[in-house]
Design a protein around this motif. Structure first.
Motif, short mmCIF file in Angstrom:
data_model
loop_
_atom_site.label_atom_id
_atom_site.label_comp_id
_atom_site.label_asym_id
_atom_site.label_seq_id
_atom_site.Cartn_x
_atom_site.Cartn_y
_atom_site.Cartn_z
N MET A 100 72.02 14.96 -9.34
CA MET A 100 72.83 14.35 -9.11
C MET A 100 73.93 14.48 -10.01
O MET A 100 74.00 15.02 -10.45
N ASN A 101 75.24 14.22 -8.58
CA ASN A 101 76.60 15.29 -9.06
C ASN A 101 77.79 14.05 -9.03
O ASN A 101 77.39 13.30 -7.93
N ALA A 154 71.39 14.67 -4.12
CA ALA A 154 70.45 16.02 -3.04
C ALA A 154 68.51 15.29 -2.94
O ALA A 154 68.26 15.99 -3.64
N ASN A 214 65.60 13.86 -0.84
CA ASN A 214 65.00 12.54 -0.91
C ASN A 214 65.18 11.52 -2.01
O ASN A 214 64.77 12.24 -2.76
N LEU A 215 65.51 10.32 -1.72
CA LEU A 215 65.41 9.51 -3.07
C LEU A 215 64.17 8.31 -2.41
O LEU A 215 63.68 7.14 -2.43
N ASP A 216 63.26 9.39 -3.80
CA ASP A 216 62.27 9.02 -4.21
C ASP A 216 62.08 8.86 -5.12
O ASP A 216 63.08 8.47 -5.80
N LYS A 218 64.13 10.66 -8.16
CA LYS A 218 65.78 10.45 -7.78
C LYS A 218 66.05 9.16 -7.89
O LYS A 218 67.42 9.03 -8.66
N ASP A 229 67.55 12.41 3.29
CA ASP A 229 66.61 12.74 4.84
C ASP A 229 65.61 11.39 4.78
O ASP A 229 65.58 10.70 5.71
N TYR A 230 65.14 10.71 3.50
CA TYR A 230 64.17 9.88 3.52
C TYR A 230 64.05 9.05 2.43
O TYR A 230 64.61 9.98 0.88
N ILE A 231 63.80 8.02 2.46
CA ILE A 231 64.05 6.80 1.02
C ILE A 231 63.11 5.80 1.23
O ILE A 231 62.42 5.43 1.47
#
Lengths: 310, 114
Positions: B1-2, B16, B18-20, B23, B50-52
């Motif tokens: 995470m920036n 950066a 997938n927001l799993d 993340k 790409d996906y959440i």
């Protein structure tokens, strides 16, 4: 030393991550590997390496053992937790049998001493290439799959949700049941199901805690860690049965928890519910799979997906 | 995470991958660190997502509520089709502020604060 460019199934050069706190060493390794046609990324410590591993796909990690902060063995341990299949080559300045045994016990693919002998590095790279070749052969055969049934019973303490979701759904891409974009959503739906089985089911955790501010998140994470190390919870199994044919895929995922009341699920698009942070897992799964069914006690979910590519 | 603080007025968080679940925890910590008095506006770059997952959605709602309570704005931009589709299906497009680009997000903030 290999002269030709080695490629994977997608014709992309192998990508290595080189980790050392000494920039002269990382530069030297990078130079040799780039000369041989490989692609390199460098990291100055374990923390930076883990960030890179989260962002990129690597074929091999080459890491020094002694680094400030997180050392090479700690990094190796963290990698095996996150990406159990990613090979790691450990380099050390002080060769001790204890270090070598520990590195191999933790899952390193090889262990070499400084000064670095590049023939030893390339020997390890060849080992990785052999592994990739085997993977490619399986991938080709996968295209012609007629039917496959798999049955796993995985102890919760050894279940790596993200990697397992990818592993379970990879065949759908090979047999072209779904396209790449759809595959990502199917993988995420399986991820949701596995997380439910692990966190709500076997570990009996209350995930609403997670979203109740930083204190809640810390107590959720603390409790999860504790239960993952408590045999009474960690030994409970998640059972996964998958049945895949050229036209459909079925996954049944069962935990050993007390189940949940699926009939009480509220549609999260209902007015008044949209602002609530919880209760969308099953809704998202229903958006992806054609059929979603529970058993009576609510500890087993069965998902069916029909072919999406004509 | 920036995460970058811009001129002490708002923060930009870049996700950066997938927001799993994991993340989402990182996002929650990264954004909460930026919510300080005088700076409650947070821009989240979704270009590489790409996906959440449901936990990702829950995290966004929690952050949206926290920031709104403090009279700030949480703005998402650079959203890919698959993620946009999930926001539409869950009706979150009715709650979250979504812009096409970082420039649009900054214009939105400027309009709101002027």
């Amino acid at each position: 030393m290999p002269s030709a460019l080695h490629t994977t199934k997608h014709s992309v050069p192998l990508h290595f991550l080189v980790v050392d706190d000494n920039p002269t060493i990382t530069h030297l390794i990078e130079l040799q590997l780039c000369k041989a046609g490989y692609c390199c990324t460098t990291a100055a410590n374990g923390k930076e390496a883990l960030l890179q591993i989260g962002r990129n796909v690597f074929d091999l990690v080459i890491s020094d053992i002694s680094m400030p902060g997180m050392n090479g063995l700690e990094l190796l341990k963290a990698i095996k937790l996150k990406k159990p299949l990613l090979p790691v080559l450990i380099i050390t300045g002080h060769a001790t049998i204890e270090n070598a045994v520990e590195a191999l016990r933790l899952g390193a693919i090889n262990f070499i001493t400084k000064p670095i002998r590049f023939d030893k590095v390339f020997e390890t790279i060849n080992k990785v290439l052999d592994l990739n070749k085997r993977k490619n052969a399986l991938y080709t055969a996968g295209k012609y799959l007629i039917q496959e049934a798999r049955h796993f019973a995985i102890p919760t303490g050894e279940l790596y949700v993200s990697d397992l979701a990818t592993y379970l759904t990879d065949p759908l891409d090979q047999i072209a049941l779904v396209d790449t974009a759809c595959l990502k959503s199917v993988t995420m739906a399986i991820y949701e199901t596995l997380i439910n089985a692990v966190e709500h089911g076997n570990l009996e955790l209350d995930s609403t805690l997670k979203l109740s501010g930083r204190g809640g998140m810390a107590s959720f994470t603390g409790m999860k860690e504790k239960r993952l190390h408590d045999p009474a919870f960690a030994s409970r199994k998640v059972t996964i049965q998958s049945f895949i044919t050229a036209n459909m895929a079925q996954f049944t995922i069962t935990d050993e928890g007390s189940g949940f009341d699926y009939a009480a699920l509220v549609n999260p698009t209902t007015e008044g519910f949209i602002d609530k942070p919880h209760g969308r897992g099953i809704f998202l799964i229903r958006q992806i799979f054609d059929e979603v069914k529970f058993n009576d006690s609510g500890n087993s979910i069965s998902l069916v997906l029909h072919k999406k590519i004509s | 995470m920036n995460t970058n603080m811009i001129e002490n007025s708002h923060a930009v968080v870049k996700i950066a991958g997938n927001l799993d679940g994991q993340k989402s925890d990182e996002l929650m910590i990264a954004v909460e660190k930026q919510i300080i008095p005088g700076n409650v506006d947070v821009l989240v770059d979704f270009e590489n997502v790409d996906y959440i997952s449901s936990m990702g959605i829950g995290t966004l709602i929690s952050l949206y509520r926290d920031i709104k309570e403090k009279n700030g704005y949480l703005i998402l931009y650079g959203i890919r089709d698959a993620v946009k589709d999930i926001f539409d299906r869950t009706h979150l497009n009715k709650r979250l502020i979504i812009c096409d680009t970082e420039k649009d997000a900054l214009d939105y903030l400027r309009n709101k604060h002027n």
